[in-house]
Motif scaffolding. Sequence first.
Motif, PDB file in Angstrom:
ATOM      1  N   VAL B  58       0.882  -1.171   0.000  1.00 57.27           N
ATOM      2  CA  VAL B  58       0.000   0.000   0.000  1.00 57.27           C
ATOM      3  C   VAL B  58       0.917   1.216   0.000  1.00 57.27           C
ATOM      4  CG1 VAL B  58      -1.661   1.341   1.342  1.00 57.27           C
ATOM      5  CG2 VAL B  58      -1.882  -1.128   1.249  1.00 57.27           C
ATOM      6  N   ALA B  68       0.106   6.794  11.294  1.00 60.55           N
ATOM      7  CA  ALA B  68      -0.888   6.673  10.217  1.00 60.55           C
ATOM      8  C   ALA B  68      -0.536   5.521   9.285  1.00 60.55           C
ATOM      9  CB  ALA B  68      -0.979   7.985   9.446  1.00 60.55           C
ATOM     10  N   ALA B  69       0.767   5.263   9.113  1.00 63.47           N
ATOM     11  CA  ALA B  69       1.185   4.141   8.256  1.00 63.47           C
ATOM     12  C   ALA B  69       0.750   2.814   8.881  1.00 63.47           C
ATOM     13  CB  ALA B  69       2.697   4.177   8.061  1.00 63.47           C
ATOM     14  N   GLN B  71      -1.630   2.443  11.045  1.00 58.93           N
ATOM     15  CA  GLN B  71      -3.096   2.426  11.028  1.00 58.93           C
ATOM     16  C   GLN B  71      -3.630   1.985   9.659  1.00 58.93           C
ATOM     17  OE1 GLN B  71      -5.211   6.154  11.205  1.00 58.93           O
ATOM     18  NE2 GLN B  71      -6.796   5.296  12.502  1.00 58.93           N
ATOM     19  N   THR B  72      -2.939   2.377   8.600  1.00 59.73           N
ATOM     20  CA  THR B  72      -3.338   1.946   7.250  1.00 59.73           C
ATOM     21  C   THR B  72      -3.305   0.417   7.175  1.00 59.73           C
ATOM     22  OG1 THR B  72      -2.338   3.956   6.371  1.00 59.73           O
ATOM     23  CG2 THR B  72      -2.865   2.236   4.784  1.00 59.73           C
ATOM     24  N   LYS B  75      -6.270  -0.902   8.910  1.00 65.35           N
ATOM     25  CA  LYS B  75      -7.477  -0.711   8.092  1.00 65.35           C
ATOM     26  C   LYS B  75      -7.560  -1.785   7.014  1.00 65.35           C
ATOM     27  CE  LYS B  75      -8.367   4.141   8.880  1.00 65.35           C
ATOM     28  NZ  LYS B  75      -8.555   5.476   8.373  1.00 65.35           N
ATOM     29  N   TYR B  76      -6.418  -2.078   6.431  1.00 64.83           N
ATOM     30  CA  TYR B  76      -6.367  -3.139   5.414  1.00 64.83           C
ATOM     31  C   TYR B  76      -6.740  -4.480   6.049  1.00 64.83           C
ATOM     32  CZ  TYR B  76      -4.603  -6.090   1.675  1.00 64.83           C
ATOM     33  OH  TYR B  76      -4.506  -7.022   0.674  1.00 64.83           O
ATOM     34  N   ARG B  79     -10.443  -4.603   6.643  1.00 62.88           N
ATOM     35  CA  ARG B  79     -11.178  -4.689   5.374  1.00 62.88           C
ATOM     36  C   ARG B  79     -11.186  -6.115   4.839  1.00 62.88           C
ATOM     37  NH1 ARG B  79     -12.702  -0.618   1.776  1.00 62.88           N
ATOM     38  NH2 ARG B  79     -12.536  -1.075  -0.431  1.00 62.88           N
ATOM     39  N   TYR B  80     -10.093  -6.832   5.047  1.00 67.39           N
ATOM     40  CA  TYR B  80      -9.991  -8.192   4.510  1.00 67.39           C
ATOM     41  C   TYR B  80     -10.168  -9.273   5.577  1.00 67.39           C
ATOM     42  CZ  TYR B  80      -9.003  -6.085   0.113  1.00 67.39           C
ATOM     43  OH  TYR B  80      -9.139  -5.354  -1.034  1.00 67.39           O
ATOM     44  N   ASP B 172      -8.720   4.223  15.330  1.00 66.88           N
ATOM     45  CA  ASP B 172      -7.934   5.292  15.956  1.00 66.88           C
ATOM     46  C   ASP B 172      -6.574   4.739  16.373  1.00 66.88           C
ATOM     47  OD1 ASP B 172      -7.217   7.660  17.148  1.00 66.88           O
ATOM     48  OD2 ASP B 172      -8.263   7.247  19.024  1.00 66.88           O
ATOM     49  N   LYS B 236     -15.579   6.367  20.762  1.00 67.41           N
ATOM     50  CA  LYS B 236     -15.488   7.264  19.625  1.00 67.41           C
ATOM     51  C   LYS B 236     -15.847   6.494  18.370  1.00 67.41           C
ATOM     52  CE  LYS B 236     -11.865   9.685  19.036  1.00 67.41           C
ATOM     53  NZ  LYS B 236     -10.434  10.004  19.018  1.00 67.41           N
ATOM     54  N   HIS B 239     -13.796   6.013  11.430  1.00 65.64           N
ATOM     55  CA  HIS B 239     -14.155   6.049  10.013  1.00 65.64           C
ATOM     56  C   HIS B 239     -14.169   4.624   9.473  1.00 65.64           C
ATOM     57  CE1 HIS B 239     -13.906   7.010   5.747  1.00 65.64           C
ATOM     58  NE2 HIS B 239     -14.493   8.114   6.109  1.00 65.64           N
ATOM     59  N   LEU B 241     -13.354   2.416   7.238  1.00 64.58           N
ATOM     60  CA  LEU B 241     -12.587   1.861   6.127  1.00 64.58           C
ATOM     61  C   LEU B 241     -11.892   0.598   6.609  1.00 64.58           C
ATOM     62  CD1 LEU B 241     -11.387   2.055   3.239  1.00 64.58           C
ATOM     63  CD2 LEU B 241      -9.444   3.212   4.298  1.00 64.58           C
TER      64      LEU B 241
END
Lengths: 119, 241
Positions: B58, B68-69, B71-72, B75-76, B79-80, B172, B236, B239, B241
């Motif tokens: 990614v 944030a990296a 966290q990405t 998120k991935y 998602r999977y 978060d 909280k 988002h 994703l």
Amino acid sequence: MIKIFTLGILIIFVFLIIQLCRSGRLTFKYAVGWLCFGAIGIIGAIFDNFVSVLAHRCGFIVTSNFVFFALMIFFIILSLFLTTFLCQQNKRNDIMAQKIAIMALELDYLKERSKKDHG
Amino acid sequence: MTVNVKTIVIIPALNEEDSITEVIKDIQALQIADIIVVDDGSTDNTALAAKKAGARVVSLPFNLGIGAAVQTGYKYARRYGYDIAVQVDADGQHDVQYLRPLIAPILANERDVVIGSRFLPPFSGYRSSFIRRLGIHFFTRLISLLTGVQVTDPTSGFRACNQAMINVFADDYPSDFPEPEAIVEAKNASARIGEVAVVMHPRLTGHSSIRYLKTGYYMIKVTFAIFLRTIQQKNKKGHPL
């Protein structure tokens, strides 16, 4: 003389805000606060006796001290508001970048699969 | 190893083209997890090297920072539908041979988050600079005082978590120097936090992200962040994703 000068500056200020809105460089959402600031300033300049009374009621001996104090508070609150806005935008920016990056990976995967499927 | 448990290794990477291939190959040799490399806006060929090594990559459009990296990656993983996510540094410091012991308490449903510690016996011989040891000791005490969680290596980025915590971290995750703060976040989410002994090596290449920052700034910033995280409001909405 000072009263006229202050009024003139404030009217130019309000006019500038309206112009920025008209040209689209400032949205109405963020212009409202500045327009209110200008309006309060104009009212204060016209009814300067009221400002003096208010200053003395608040314990200020010199009215100008009260005005500077009020301005300082206003700008501190404004800075805080802008910082929270900046943080919010930064967070949104991060979320968007993360979403784009994951979607780009998925798109690459789909492209590769499509290539394989079509020979 | 349980066959139907989906495990993913998240590798955040910034300009690590010299070490990333070896790290990926070592993880692939274990054959227990998928790999997702999160390229955090590298200016070298990190993404290309990772792709060539066989990892999914990614690529963030610009540098977002380590938090944030990571966290990405979470998120991935969400998602999977991954069951377990493991964080591994791209610089080769983390010995991935300890990946199995790291995820074992999660597979046994004994822990929600497991941290790989350099300071637990029998591998407690890790040596770092005095100031770094002082910082680690300080955060150990601070986290213990504020949350009651006893960890020996709060700055370790070699850690694993289960699906519930993947969801929490995907919503978060702390931004700068996130490791100590993430422990507090996990505790706020009522996670069962544990540690296992691991070996860490000197970096293969590059330099630590906090080398050029003043240690004092790091300590103050993370201390404030931990305090704020401790009193942060729960529930909280993140988002999706």
